[in-house]
Design an enzyme around this catalytic site. Sequence first.
Site, PDB file in Angstrom:
ATOM      1  N   CYS A 136       0.821  -1.214   0.000  1.00 44.09           N
ATOM      2  CA  CYS A 136       0.000   0.000   0.000  1.00 44.09           C
ATOM      3  C   CYS A 136       0.853   1.260   0.000  1.00 44.09           C
ATOM      4  CB  CYS A 136      -0.922  -0.028   1.215  1.00 44.09           C
ATOM      5  SG  CYS A 136      -1.908   1.457   1.388  1.00 44.09           S
ATOM      6  N   CYS A 139      -0.393   4.093   2.186  1.00 41.36           N
ATOM      7  CA  CYS A 139      -0.175   3.896   3.635  1.00 41.36           C
ATOM      8  C   CYS A 139       1.300   4.094   3.987  1.00 41.36           C
ATOM      9  CB  CYS A 139      -0.559   2.483   4.065  1.00 41.36           C
ATOM     10  SG  CYS A 139      -2.060   1.847   3.350  1.00 41.36           S
ATOM     11  N   ASP A 140       2.197   3.577   3.166  1.00 42.05           N
ATOM     12  CA  ASP A 140       3.603   3.474   3.573  1.00 42.05           C
ATOM     13  C   ASP A 140       4.579   4.322   2.759  1.00 42.05           C
ATOM     14  OD1 ASP A 140       2.811   1.572   5.459  1.00 42.05           O
ATOM     15  OD2 ASP A 140       2.976  -0.056   4.012  1.00 42.05           O
TER      16      ASP A 140
END
Length: 309
Positions: A136, A139-140
Amino acid sequence: MSDIHELVIVGSGPAGYTAAIYAARAELSPVIYEGSVTAGGALMNTTEVENFPGFPEGVMGPDLMENLRKQAEKFGAKLITDDIVDMKLDGDIKVLTDGSGNVLKAKAVILAMGSAYKEIGIPNEKRLSGHGVSWCATCDGFFFREKEVAVVGGGDSAMEEANFLTRFASKVVLIHRRDSLRASKIMAERAMANPKIEFVWNTEVIDVLGDTNMTGLQLRNTVTGEESSRDFSGLFVAIGHVPRSELVVGQISCDAEGYVSVEGRSTRTNITGVFACGDLVDHTYRQAITAAGSGCQAALDSEKFLAGH
Ligand code: NAP
């Protein structure tokens, strides 16, 4: 009969929420289990959605889901942020157990569990997950500021992840196992025009290198068989999805890949009173709008079924 619900919907995302909107407006008082960590589904991990009809300027995935959620709630759907952990779907009354141990009974169930990220299946992928390996970018990606990262895959997801990562990374190397992309033309062209993205063709990732944190990748050329290694701080895996049918496999008819089977153009499964929609049934289209459309169909199919009982 008062503790028997008319309809329980398992899974949020565009399919589950759309089913909830329609079922709530049909006064079926649906209970929707959104999931404890996956509420909102895959679109919670995307950035801008440019092709959902009705949003000419685009809409952020999480905003779209929040709006669908509010719309379901407004018409009286009962939203529960928990998982269903067990389902017994045979018989006239379906019995479901949630993550808090509550047992629910329902006359009809809509399955809308969506799909999960696919793993490459190489030795150290899981071990280094969260230590360089991610599924992701939204997200990261932030953790890879000024670092060199790799993205694996040749579809729209890989293009989207690679483009997004160029906001942070010094360089993004897109590794694809063939010499042509599966991605749509517009997404492919956008990635190819991005000067921070390098394409590495005919190459598969065969291992993730590193002790406590990822340091690089072991690669193999799919044409010559030649192996090499290259340093990277991160690996983003974007090779598609697998249906999240694990709770129902074995009690409901699924195809060889685990997608729940439905009758013709309907959302009816082989079990009376159980309907399925969204990415859980769809290998082909897998768009937010098609998932929403099938969620609508599932609600209409269950409404018709319940009216007949
Ligand atoms: P996809 O279209 O199925 O593409 C998966 C890619 O990963 C393919 O290029 C495939 O290679 C590669 N792959 C699969 N297994 C692999 C493995 N074990 N090792 C290495 N590579 C592997 O999946 P997706 O990109 O997630 O897209 C799914 C659907 O969502 C599509 O319909 C897409 O249009 C849609 N989507 C749309 C958007 C958007 O419009 N904004 C964004 C994301 C996704 P091969 O090509 O060799 O098979």
